[in-house]
Write a protein that holds these residues in place. Structure first.
Motif, PDB file in Angstrom:
ATOM      1  N   ASP A   1      -3.565  -8.849  -3.830  1.00 28.13           N
ATOM      2  CA  ASP A   1      -4.009  -7.904  -2.814  1.00 28.13           C
ATOM      3  C   ASP A   1      -3.769  -6.460  -3.237  1.00 28.13           C
ATOM      4  N   VAL A   2      -4.209  -5.535  -2.395  1.00 31.34           N
ATOM      5  CA  VAL A   2      -4.189  -4.097  -2.665  1.00 31.34           C
ATOM      6  C   VAL A   2      -4.942  -3.803  -3.971  1.00 31.34           C
ATOM      7  N   GLN A   3      -6.052  -4.506  -4.160  1.00 33.85           N
ATOM      8  CA  GLN A   3      -6.883  -4.314  -5.350  1.00 33.85           C
ATOM      9  C   GLN A   3      -8.335  -4.196  -4.908  1.00 33.85           C
ATOM     10  N   ARG A   4      -9.019  -3.142  -5.346  1.00 28.05           N
ATOM     11  CA  ARG A   4     -10.409  -2.924  -4.968  1.00 28.05           C
ATOM     12  C   ARG A   4     -11.335  -3.218  -6.140  1.00 28.05           C
TER      13      ARG A   4
ATOM     14  N   GLU B   1     -14.628  -2.923  -8.357  1.00 28.50           N
ATOM     15  CA  GLU B   1     -15.536  -1.799  -8.632  1.00 28.50           C
ATOM     16  C   GLU B   1     -16.801  -2.202  -9.371  1.00 28.50           C
TER      17      GLU B   1
ATOM     18  N   THR C   1     -16.797  -9.663   0.604  1.00 26.55           N
ATOM     19  CA  THR C   1     -16.206  -8.342   0.818  1.00 26.55           C
ATOM     20  C   THR C   1     -16.450  -7.784   2.217  1.00 26.55           C
TER      21      THR C   1
ATOM     22  N   GLU D   1      -8.766  -5.952  -1.190  1.00 27.57           N
ATOM     23  CA  GLU D   1      -8.171  -4.647  -0.909  1.00 27.57           C
ATOM     24  C   GLU D   1      -7.134  -4.765   0.209  1.00 27.57           C
ATOM     25  N   ARG D   2      -7.429  -5.576   1.212  1.00 28.49           N
ATOM     26  CA  ARG D   2      -6.467  -5.880   2.273  1.00 28.49           C
ATOM     27  C   ARG D   2      -6.801  -7.254   2.830  1.00 28.49           C
TER      28      ARG D   2
ATOM     29  N   LEU E   1     -11.669  -3.925 -11.669  1.00 22.43           N
ATOM     30  CA  LEU E   1     -10.969  -3.371 -10.522  1.00 22.43           C
ATOM     31  C   LEU E   1     -10.726  -1.877 -10.679  1.00 22.43           C
TER      32      LEU E   1
ATOM     33  N   GLU F   1       0.828  -1.207   0.000  1.00 24.28           N
ATOM     34  CA  GLU F   1       0.000   0.000   0.000  1.00 24.28           C
ATOM     35  C   GLU F   1       0.864   1.259   0.000  1.00 24.28           C
TER      36      GLU F   1
ATOM     37  N   SER G   1      -8.046  -0.385 -10.453  1.00 22.19           N
ATOM     38  CA  SER G   1      -6.793  -0.159 -11.170  1.00 22.19           C
ATOM     39  C   SER G   1      -6.988  -0.112 -12.680  1.00 22.19           C
TER      40      SER G   1
END
Length: 530
Positions: A286-289, A291, A318, A243-244, A303, A190, A305
């Motif tokens: 990981d570190v991916q949200r 959408e 989630t 995301e985490r 995502l 992150e 990104s």
């Protein structure tokens, strides 16, 4: 300073050190400095490779100390006495400075080395904060890898004057080159994503290359971890995008009701979950949200990104986040007096007046914990009575510095433009508006599911939860859900784990039946052509 048992354990760890470690202590005549020197001398007595040098005439914070190799500039400094949750950070800093391998992917290590610029980080922590060690350890590791990175971890309780002058009201709070860099739990990836602005685009390109997964789990909490393990054990292509990793468990202090584990802490439990998942052939992203979910014969998860992942089946896990009270002042003063984690941020309000909003178990537990730190706790409950277990209410009533106000509807959190100064509520019995002067507000009114990105795709309840059947199936074929994000009652870790396993097994069953249908469709087409 260290008891015999802790010394024995630390001595065993220090035997892994392969090169000299130099600790330089900046001290004065204060009691805290003497306490620090006692700790450092205890550590030095356990290994001939560790030496301690005392300095009184330098410009460093006192008490503080750096950890480095003799003859080299030290990139790691602790200001205060890193015991409590931060003792692990101290031990890791010693081991890694002494040559113990850093557990990061080679690509991440190379990314840290290639950072261009000079970075002076400062992290304010509290010894009771379970989220702080991840930030402290991440920045310490980065300072070891890249000599242009320096990190100072600062105990806010010891350096209260800095906390006041910098208006720090939440931990962990990170500063970079004197400016606020971030707040809350963060790992190496992150932090790198914020420093290396091109990292997101590079990661998106790599994600686009991923093959179609048999099962893609969205979310890395207990439900997601269980789903990943059960899928991987079936020998199918399994991916986890989160995301985490750990989810809401990372913000949980004590876990005492997970069957077979008598007592543990949230971050430790989350680490164990991740290690268990990674012991199988699971692609963890990981570190991916997420959408957007685009259902189809092959489902697609888009995502933030810009990348898109494809899968034959999806398990949505989630989780949930702290529920907000949604009154004026709450968002304006978040991390400036409005907080959601009493264990993390409570020490920053030592000797001050605070309110806790919520009379359930979480709210009453928070009030009990805070009562031992702050001068006065006002518990605000909307209903006519508290909803917490009676044993907790008895403890609460025994505390002299706690005031309970029921039938109170919070209408505003007030402040001076920089930090919280009070709370306004309506007495629901009389209709009268009242005001309480205080310096902090802790919101403890439950959780809200992370489903905003799914609206219009899968059926949601009036509370925003994903509607599931007995097998975890959603309204969309091939899409399943598990854990706190669903309509399954009782939001408990042990229940989330079971639901994750069930959803994964249901997804596998769906894959089998779908593949059979595909074969039958193909055979029927051949007969028609014949």
């Amino acid at each position: 300073m260290l008891d015999a048992n802790l010394k024995t354990q630390l001595k065993a760890y220090l035997e892994k050190v392969s090169r000299p470690i130099e600790i330089v202590a900046s001290i004065d005549d204060s009691a805290k400095s003497q306490e620090l020197i006692a700790l450092l001398n205890d550590i030095a007595s356990l290994s001939e490779r560790v030496s301690v040098i005392e300095r009184r005439d330098d410009a460093e914070r006192k008490p503080s100390f750096s950890i480095g190799e003799p003859g080299k500039a030290a990139g790691i400094r602790f200001a205060g006495i890193p015991m409590g949750h931060e003792f692990t950070s101290l031990v890791l800093a010693l081991l890694q400075t002494g040559g113990h391998p850093i557990k990061l992917d080679d690509a991440v290590i190379q990314q840290i080395r290639e950072l261009d610029g000079d970075y002076a980080f400062e992290t304010y922590f509290s010894l009771s904060c379970q989220n702080c060690p991840e930030v402290v350890q991440a920045l310490n590791i980065m300072a070891l890898i890249n000599p242009r990175i320096r990190h100072t971890a600062i105990d806010g309780a010891v350096f209260q004057n800095e906390v006041e002058s910098r208006q720090i009201m939440a931990v962990p709070t990170m500063f970079l080159n004197g400016e606020v860099f971030g707040q809350g739990r963060s790992g190496v990836k992150e932090i790198l994503a914020k420093l290396d602005t091109n990292a997101g685009a590079r990661a998106a390109k790599e994600l686009e290359k991923k093959p179609v997964f048999d099962v893609l789990i969205v979310g890395g909490g207990p439900a997601g971890a269980a789903a990943a393990i059960y899928s991987a054990r079936k020998g199918i292509k399994t991916g986890v995008v989160a995301e985490r990793f750990g989810g809401q468990v990372l913000d949980t202090l004590a876990i005492e009701n997970f069957v077979s584990v008598q007592e543990t802490e949230g971050p430790k439990f989350a680490t164990a979950l991740e290690q268990h998942v990674k012991s199988y052939e699971v692609d963890v992203m990981d570190v991916q949200r997420a959408e957007a979910l685009i259902p189809g014969r092959i489902n697609e998860v888009r995502l933030a990104s810009g990348a898109a992942l494809k899968a034959k089946t999806i398990v949505l896990a989630t989780g949930a986040r702290w529920r907000e009270i949604n009154v004026p002042g709450e968002r304006e003063y978040r991390n400036h007096g409005v907080a959601y984690c009493p264990h993390c941020d409570g020490p920053l309000f030592k000797g001050k007046r605070v309110a806790v909003i919520g009379g359930g178990n979480s709210g009453v537990e928070a009030a009990i914990d805070l009562a031992g730190i702050v001068s006065q706790v006002t518990l605000i409950e909307f209903g006519a009575t508290l909803r917490a277990d009676e044993v907790l209410q008895r403890k609460l009533r025994s505390l002299a510095n706690v005031t309970v106000i029921t039938q109170a509807q919070t209408t505003e959190i007030t402040g001076d433009g920089k930090k919280v100064s009070g709370l306004t509520y309506t007495d629901r019995a009389s209709g009268e508006s009242k005001h309480v002067e205080l310096e902090g507000v802790f919101v403890q009114i439950g959780l809200v599911p992370n489903t905003e990105w799914l609206k219009g795709t899968v059926e949601l309840s009036k509370h925003g939860e994903i509607v599931v059947d007995a097998k975890g199936a959603t309204s969309v074929p091939g899409v399943f859900a598990a854990g706190d994000v669903t309509t399954v009652p009782f939001k408990q870790i042990v229940i989330a784990v079971g639901e994750g396993a069930k959803a994964s097994l249901a997804a596998f069953d769906h894959l089998i039946r779908t593949s059979v249908d595909d074969v039958e469709d193909a055979q029927a087409a051949e007969l028609v052509e014949a």
